[in-house]
Design a protein around this motif. Sequence first.
Motif, PDB file in Angstrom:
ATOM      1  N   SER A  14       0.918  -1.526  -0.338  1.00 59.86           N
ATOM      2  CA  SER A  14      -0.228  -0.351   0.319  1.00 59.86           C
ATOM      3  C   SER A  14       1.008   0.860  -0.037  1.00 59.86           C
ATOM      4  O   SER A  14       2.440   1.197   0.622  1.00 59.86           O
ATOM      5  N   VAL A  15       0.576   2.268  -0.171  1.00 59.55           N
ATOM      6  CA  VAL A  15       0.909   3.694  -0.444  1.00 59.55           C
ATOM      7  C   VAL A  15       1.309   4.553   0.468  1.00 59.55           C
ATOM      8  O   VAL A  15       2.974   4.966   0.903  1.00 59.55           O
ATOM      9  N   PRO A  16       0.968   3.417   2.101  1.00 54.69           N
ATOM     10  CA  PRO A  16       1.560   4.145   3.590  1.00 54.69           C
ATOM     11  C   PRO A  16       2.907   3.398   3.703  1.00 54.69           C
ATOM     12  O   PRO A  16       3.657   4.227   3.820  1.00 54.69           O
ATOM     13  N   ALA A  17       2.599   1.879   3.226  1.00 57.03           N
ATOM     14  CA  ALA A  17       3.883   1.377   3.484  1.00 57.03           C
ATOM     15  C   ALA A  17       5.143   1.089   2.619  1.00 57.03           C
ATOM     16  O   ALA A  17       6.263   1.540   3.239  1.00 57.03           O
ATOM     17  N   VAL A  18       4.856   1.716   1.463  1.00 54.88           N
ATOM     18  CA  VAL A  18       5.974   2.185   0.604  1.00 54.88           C
ATOM     19  C   VAL A  18       6.636   3.106   1.109  1.00 54.88           C
ATOM     20  O   VAL A  18       7.811   3.136   1.003  1.00 54.88           O
ATOM     21  N   LEU A  19       5.558   4.576   1.328  1.00 51.59           N
ATOM     22  CA  LEU A  19       6.343   5.492   1.759  1.00 51.59           C
ATOM     23  C   LEU A  19       7.237   5.261   3.412  1.00 51.59           C
ATOM     24  O   LEU A  19       8.390   5.769   3.254  1.00 51.59           O
ATOM     25  N   GLY A  20       6.855   4.370   3.862  1.00 50.94           N
ATOM     26  CA  GLY A  20       7.002   3.869   5.248  1.00 50.94           C
ATOM     27  C   GLY A  20       8.595   3.791   5.000  1.00 50.94           C
ATOM     28  O   GLY A  20       9.962   3.813   5.723  1.00 50.94           O
ATOM     29  N   VAL A  61      12.776   1.150  -3.828  1.00 48.52           N
ATOM     30  CA  VAL A  61      11.014   1.184  -3.190  1.00 48.52           C
ATOM     31  C   VAL A  61      10.803   1.124  -4.153  1.00 48.52           C
ATOM     32  O   VAL A  61      10.426   0.360  -4.102  1.00 48.52           O
ATOM     33  N   VAL A  62      10.694   2.473  -5.234  1.00 51.89           N
ATOM     34  CA  VAL A  62       9.833   2.558  -6.083  1.00 51.89           C
ATOM     35  C   VAL A  62      10.186   1.890  -6.968  1.00 51.89           C
ATOM     36  O   VAL A  62       8.953   1.070  -7.744  1.00 51.89           O
ATOM     37  N   GLY A  63      11.719   1.002  -7.372  1.00 49.03           N
ATOM     38  CA  GLY A  63      11.880   0.346  -8.492  1.00 49.03           C
ATOM     39  C   GLY A  63      10.835  -1.059  -8.462  1.00 49.03           C
ATOM     40  O   GLY A  63      10.615  -1.733  -8.928  1.00 49.03           O
ATOM     41  N   VAL A  64      11.544  -1.598  -6.634  1.00 46.53           N
ATOM     42  CA  VAL A  64      10.879  -3.023  -6.773  1.00 46.53           C
ATOM     43  C   VAL A  64       9.017  -2.810  -6.485  1.00 46.53           C
ATOM     44  O   VAL A  64       8.742  -3.743  -6.607  1.00 46.53           O
ATOM     45  N   TRP A  65       8.452  -1.684  -5.923  1.00 49.92           N
ATOM     46  CA  TRP A  65       7.421  -1.090  -5.697  1.00 49.92           C
ATOM     47  C   TRP A  65       6.690  -1.498  -7.062  1.00 49.92           C
ATOM     48  O   TRP A  65       6.049  -2.829  -7.841  1.00 49.92           O
ATOM     49  N   LEU A  66       7.420  -1.560  -8.367  1.00 53.68           N
ATOM     50  CA  LEU A  66       6.669  -1.103 -10.108  1.00 53.68           C
ATOM     51  C   LEU A  66       7.088  -2.241 -10.435  1.00 53.68           C
ATOM     52  O   LEU A  66       6.171  -2.621 -10.991  1.00 53.68           O
ATOM     53  N   LEU A  67       8.557  -2.540 -10.266  1.00 53.04           N
ATOM     54  CA  LEU A  67       9.129  -3.504 -11.252  1.00 53.04           C
ATOM     55  C   LEU A  67       8.627  -4.857 -10.998  1.00 53.04           C
ATOM     56  O   LEU A  67       8.764  -6.731 -11.012  1.00 53.04           O
ATOM     57  N   GLY A  68       8.173  -5.204  -9.198  1.00 49.42           N
ATOM     58  CA  GLY A  68       8.090  -6.507  -8.752  1.00 49.42           C
ATOM     59  C   GLY A  68       9.747  -7.253  -8.224  1.00 49.42           C
ATOM     60  O   GLY A  68      11.232  -6.124  -8.480  1.00 49.42           O
ATOM     61  N   GLU A  69       9.811  -8.253  -7.035  1.00 48.65           N
ATOM     62  CA  GLU A  69      10.791  -8.426  -7.280  1.00 48.65           C
ATOM     63  C   GLU A  69      11.305  -9.687  -8.300  1.00 48.65           C
ATOM     64  O   GLU A  69      10.963  -9.682  -9.528  1.00 48.65           O
ATOM     65  N   GLY A  70      12.641 -10.469  -8.166  1.00 49.58           N
ATOM     66  CA  GLY A  70      12.744 -10.947  -9.149  1.00 49.58           C
ATOM     67  C   GLY A  70      14.179  -9.618  -9.681  1.00 49.58           C
ATOM     68  O   GLY A  70      14.806  -9.052  -9.471  1.00 49.58           O
ATOM     69  N   ILE A  71      13.731 -10.140 -10.974  1.00 50.93           N
ATOM     70  CA  ILE A  71      14.492  -9.164 -11.923  1.00 50.93           C
ATOM     71  C   ILE A  71      14.346  -7.919 -11.851  1.00 50.93           C
ATOM     72  O   ILE A  71      15.410  -6.596 -12.195  1.00 50.93           O
ATOM     73  N   GLY A  72      13.031  -7.302 -11.319  1.00 44.44           N
ATOM     74  CA  GLY A  72      12.915  -6.070 -10.789  1.00 44.44           C
ATOM     75  C   GLY A  72      13.696  -5.621  -9.758  1.00 44.44           C
ATOM     76  O   GLY A  72      14.186  -3.881  -9.209  1.00 44.44           O
ATOM     77  N   LEU A  73      14.457  -6.387  -8.759  1.00 45.21           N
ATOM     78  CA  LEU A  73      15.326  -6.073  -7.653  1.00 45.21           C
ATOM     79  C   LEU A  73      16.780  -5.436  -8.204  1.00 45.21           C
ATOM     80  O   LEU A  73      16.874  -4.540  -8.333  1.00 45.21           O
ATOM     81  N   TYR A  74      17.285  -6.286  -9.638  1.00 46.35           N
ATOM     82  CA  TYR A  74      18.405  -6.898  -9.759  1.00 46.35           C
ATOM     83  C   TYR A  74      18.029  -5.043 -11.201  1.00 46.35           C
ATOM     84  O   TYR A  74      19.467  -4.471 -11.300  1.00 46.35           O
ATOM     85  N   VAL A  75      17.677  -4.980 -11.911  1.00 49.93           N
ATOM     86  CA  VAL A  75      16.844  -3.537 -12.507  1.00 49.93           C
ATOM     87  C   VAL A  75      17.463  -2.341 -11.387  1.00 49.93           C
ATOM     88  O   VAL A  75      17.823  -1.390 -11.565  1.00 49.93           O
ATOM     89  N   ALA A  76      16.126  -2.152 -10.572  1.00 52.82           N
ATOM     90  CA  ALA A  76      16.185  -1.608  -9.758  1.00 52.82           C
ATOM     91  C   ALA A  76      17.668  -1.436  -8.649  1.00 52.82           C
ATOM     92  O   ALA A  76      18.332  -0.066  -9.004  1.00 52.82           O
ATOM     93  N   LEU A  77      18.763  -2.251  -8.507  1.00 51.14           N
ATOM     94  CA  LEU A  77      19.602  -1.384  -7.954  1.00 51.14           C
ATOM     95  C   LEU A  77      20.662  -1.350  -8.536  1.00 51.14           C
ATOM     96  O   LEU A  77      21.194  -0.485  -8.081  1.00 51.14           O
ATOM     97  N   ILE A  78      20.715  -1.798  -9.755  1.00 47.01           N
ATOM     98  CA  ILE A  78      21.950  -1.074 -11.048  1.00 47.01           C
ATOM     99  C   ILE A  78      21.341   0.731 -11.085  1.00 47.01           C
ATOM    100  O   ILE A  78      22.781   1.669 -11.060  1.00 47.01           O
ATOM    101  N   GLY A  79      19.943   0.591 -11.528  1.00 44.15           N
ATOM    102  CA  GLY A  79      20.062   2.442 -11.007  1.00 44.15           C
ATOM    103  C   GLY A  79      19.963   3.011  -9.799  1.00 44.15           C
ATOM    104  O   GLY A  79      20.461   3.828  -9.859  1.00 44.15           O
ATOM    105  N   ALA A  80      19.760   1.744  -8.913  1.00 43.13           N
ATOM    106  CA  ALA A  80      20.028   2.675  -7.894  1.00 43.13           C
ATOM    107  C   ALA A  80      21.790   3.191  -8.034  1.00 43.13           C
ATOM    108  O   ALA A  80      22.069   4.544  -6.836  1.00 43.13           O
TER     109      ALA A  80
END
Length: 122
Positions: A14-20, A61-80
Amino acid sequence: MVGLAPAQSVPLGSVPAVLGTLLIAAVFYGVTAHVAARYVLGDVDFEQGLFVGIVPAAILVVGVWLLGEGIGLYVALIGALVGDFVAIDRIYDPGLKWSVAVTLVHYAVSVLLGTAVTSLFV
């Protein structure tokens, strides 16, 4: 007997969980950015580290929230990592090789401190 309250009162994703999560991650990465910059560059302002910490936290946080876990985590990590480098280069303005050094030390400090803190709760 009193019933046990759930540890988390808002649903996952949820949005509050992501913002926290974003707030906690931004403070964590801000502190580790300050430690890394102080180690590599010497005397730096703490506020600069907090500004740097917002960038990788938001991307992860936003990358994993939007892309999901798995490959989205790696994409978000490189972007971070790229976002962290750009933020360090813009905020501290130390030059290219020092920006790379601070970014690498920031990554190492974040992994080490994150592992240590996580091991306390697992």
